[in-house]
Design an enzyme around this catalytic site. Structure first.
Site, PDB file in Angstrom:
ATOM      1  N   ASP A   9       0.780  -1.248   0.000  1.00 18.18           N
ATOM      2  CA  ASP A   9       0.000   0.000   0.000  1.00 18.18           C
ATOM      3  C   ASP A   9       0.811   1.298   0.000  1.00 18.18           C
ATOM      4  O   ASP A   9       0.489   2.238   0.747  1.00 18.18           O
ATOM      5  CB  ASP A   9      -0.973   0.005   1.192  1.00 18.18           C
ATOM      6  CG  ASP A   9      -1.964  -1.144   1.167  1.00 18.18           C
ATOM      7  OD1 ASP A   9      -1.874  -1.973   0.237  1.00 18.18           O
ATOM      8  OD2 ASP A   9      -2.814  -1.233   2.066  1.00 18.18           O
ATOM      9  N   ASP A  50      -4.468  -0.861  -1.657  1.00 20.70           N
ATOM     10  CA  ASP A  50      -5.767  -0.754  -1.019  1.00 20.70           C
ATOM     11  C   ASP A  50      -6.682  -0.172  -2.107  1.00 20.70           C
ATOM     12  O   ASP A  50      -6.317   0.825  -2.747  1.00 20.70           O
ATOM     13  CB  ASP A  50      -5.629   0.201   0.176  1.00 20.70           C
ATOM     14  CG  ASP A  50      -6.558  -0.105   1.325  1.00 20.70           C
ATOM     15  OD1 ASP A  50      -6.876  -1.293   1.549  1.00 20.70           O
ATOM     16  OD2 ASP A  50      -6.960   0.846   2.025  1.00 20.70           O
ATOM     17  N   HIS A  56     -17.464   1.629   0.712  1.00 15.71           N
ATOM     18  CA  HIS A  56     -16.767   0.722   1.639  1.00 15.71           C
ATOM     19  C   HIS A  56     -17.150   0.959   3.104  1.00 15.71           C
ATOM     20  O   HIS A  56     -17.265   2.104   3.549  1.00 15.71           O
ATOM     21  CB  HIS A  56     -15.246   0.847   1.488  1.00 15.71           C
ATOM     22  CG  HIS A  56     -14.516  -0.298   2.099  1.00 15.71           C
ATOM     23  ND1 HIS A  56     -13.793  -0.195   3.265  1.00 15.71           N
ATOM     24  CD2 HIS A  56     -14.440  -1.602   1.719  1.00 15.71           C
ATOM     25  CE1 HIS A  56     -13.286  -1.384   3.570  1.00 15.71           C
ATOM     26  NE2 HIS A  56     -13.656  -2.248   2.634  1.00 15.71           N
ATOM     27  N   HIS A  97     -10.559   6.882   1.528  1.00 16.87           N
ATOM     28  CA  HIS A  97      -9.189   6.740   1.023  1.00 16.87           C
ATOM     29  C   HIS A  97      -9.134   5.636  -0.031  1.00 16.87           C
ATOM     30  O   HIS A  97      -9.938   4.703  -0.016  1.00 16.87           O
ATOM     31  CB  HIS A  97      -8.218   6.401   2.172  1.00 16.87           C
ATOM     32  CG  HIS A  97      -8.518   5.072   2.811  1.00 16.87           C
ATOM     33  ND1 HIS A  97      -9.462   4.903   3.787  1.00 16.87           N
ATOM     34  CD2 HIS A  97      -8.008   3.825   2.580  1.00 16.87           C
ATOM     35  CE1 HIS A  97      -9.520   3.633   4.145  1.00 16.87           C
ATOM     36  NE2 HIS A  97      -8.647   2.953   3.420  1.00 16.87           N
ATOM     37  N   LYS A 122      -6.788  -4.996  -3.150  1.00 13.47           N
ATOM     38  CA  LYS A 122      -7.499  -5.604  -2.015  1.00 13.47           C
ATOM     39  C   LYS A 122      -8.468  -4.616  -1.389  1.00 13.47           C
ATOM     40  O   LYS A 122      -8.340  -3.407  -1.592  1.00 13.47           O
ATOM     41  CB  LYS A 122      -6.494  -6.081  -0.962  1.00 13.47           C
ATOM     42  CG  LYS A 122      -5.723  -4.945  -0.327  1.00 13.47           C
ATOM     43  CD  LYS A 122      -4.750  -5.443   0.705  1.00 13.47           C
ATOM     44  CE  LYS A 122      -3.953  -4.294   1.305  1.00 13.47           C
ATOM     45  NZ  LYS A 122      -4.750  -3.398   2.175  1.00 13.47           N
ATOM     46  N   CYS A 176      -1.907  -2.571   7.719  1.00 15.81           N
ATOM     47  CA  CYS A 176      -1.827  -3.538   6.619  1.00 15.81           C
ATOM     48  C   CYS A 176      -0.517  -4.330   6.588  1.00 15.81           C
ATOM     49  O   CYS A 176      -0.528  -5.517   6.250  1.00 15.81           O
ATOM     50  CB  CYS A 176      -2.092  -2.833   5.296  1.00 15.81           C
ATOM     51  SG  CYS A 176      -3.827  -2.323   5.174  1.00 15.81           S
TER      52      CYS A 176
HETATM   53  C1  VGL Z   1      -4.676   0.780   5.764  1.00 20.41           C
HETATM   54  C2  VGL Z   1      -6.191   1.824   7.130  1.00 20.41           C
HETATM   55  C3  VGL Z   1      -7.195   1.616   6.210  1.00 20.41           C
HETATM   56  C4  VGL Z   1      -3.251   0.350   5.531  1.00 20.41           C
HETATM   57  C5  VGL Z   1      -5.654   0.552   4.828  1.00 20.41           C
HETATM   58  O1  VGL Z   1      -2.826   0.224   4.356  1.00 20.41           O
HETATM   59  O2  VGL Z   1      -2.533   0.134   6.533  1.00 20.41           O
HETATM   60  N1  VGL Z   1      -4.948   1.410   6.913  1.00 20.41           N
HETATM   61  N2  VGL Z   1      -6.925   0.970   5.068  1.00 20.41           N
HETATM   62 ZN    ZN Z   2      -8.364   0.903   3.521  1.00 18.34          ZN
END
Ligand code: VGL
Ligand code: ZN
Length: 236
Positions: A9, A50, A56, A97, A122, A176
């Site tokens: 990510d 992400d 979502h 996001h 994902k 993540c």
């Molecule tokens: C993530 C919060 C929400 C990450 C993804 O990539 O760590 N954190 N979605």
């Molecule tokens: Zn996320």
């Protein structure tokens, strides 16, 4: 041994100055990650994104006030798997996001993706969170359930490539990257998290808690200039 690198990510929305869920210092780890991507000791290089629909469940704006404060509020989330809908987990809410197809979902241009073997999207199922690149928040590994969330079955891919060791880096270390490294261990790989190639949403308590969880699960927390990385090309 055969090693894979998972770059988790490294996307605009997780990076200053404009990311909606910017992680402090996130852009600064790009050179370290590029050095790892260039290391001939990795047999496989994977990048994850992400990649959420606008609807979502983790987006604060998709829930009514007063319980919709990003970073603070939690909602109840049900297991999306057939016959398991009664299973619930609290889900933390985030600012909007990494919406699929937007600039915020793009991998930052500082990351050299030229040697990447596989890009995994994902978090695509609106009904469930997916921090780990391996499985959703309920640990679902059923391909029918996971097909709605993720673009590839990482366990299957890595096993098919005869990978034994998985090195996780990227964003965020306390979400993540942590869950990806935990799942890698759970799936039977030797699992490493490269500490200087990650940044955290909560660098103090968040990372301290994550470290304990990772160590308890058998994940090795290492440095990019340490012996585990240094020995890679020789062992392969
Ligand atoms: C993530 C919060 C929400 C990450 C993804 O990539 O760590 N954190 N979605
Ligand atoms: Zn996320």
């Amino acid at each position: 041994m055969k090693a894979a690198l998972i770059v988790v990510d490294m996307q605009e929305d997780f990076c200053p100055p404009n990311g909606s869920l910017a992680v402090q210092g996130a852009r600064d780890i790009a050179p370290t990650i590029n050095k790892l991507l260039a290391n001939p000791g990795f047999a496989i290089r994977i990048v994850s994104q992400d990649y959420h629909p606008e609807t979502h469940i983790s987006f604060a704006s998709n829930h009514p006030p007063p319980n919709n404060r990003p970073f603070e509020s939690y909602v109840q989330m049900n297991n999306p798997a057939l016959g398991k809908h009664d299973e619930v987990k609290p889900q933390r809410l985030w600012p909007v996001h990494c919406v699929a197809g937007t600039k915020g979902a793009a991998i930052i241009p500082e990351i050299d993706t030229s040697r990447v073997d596989l890009t995994v999207k994902k978090g695509m199922n609106p009904r469930v969170e997916m921090y780990s690149v391996f499985s959703d928040a309920f640990g679902n590994r059923d391909p029918v359930v996971n097909a709605q969330s993720v673009s590839a079955d990482l366990k299957e891919f890595l096993t098919g490539q005869k990978i034994t060791d998985v090195f996780s880096v990227g964003l965020a270390g306390d979400f993540c990257v942590k869950y990806t490294a935990l799942d890698a261990a759970l799936e039977g790989f030797r699992s490493y998290l490269v500490e200087d190639a990650t940044r955290c949403v909560s660098p103090d308590e968040g990372w301290a808690d994550a470290r304990k969880e990772l160590e308890a699960a058998g994940v090795s927390i290492i440095r990019s200039d340490g012996p585990e990385i240094g020995g890679l090309s020789k062992k392969n």
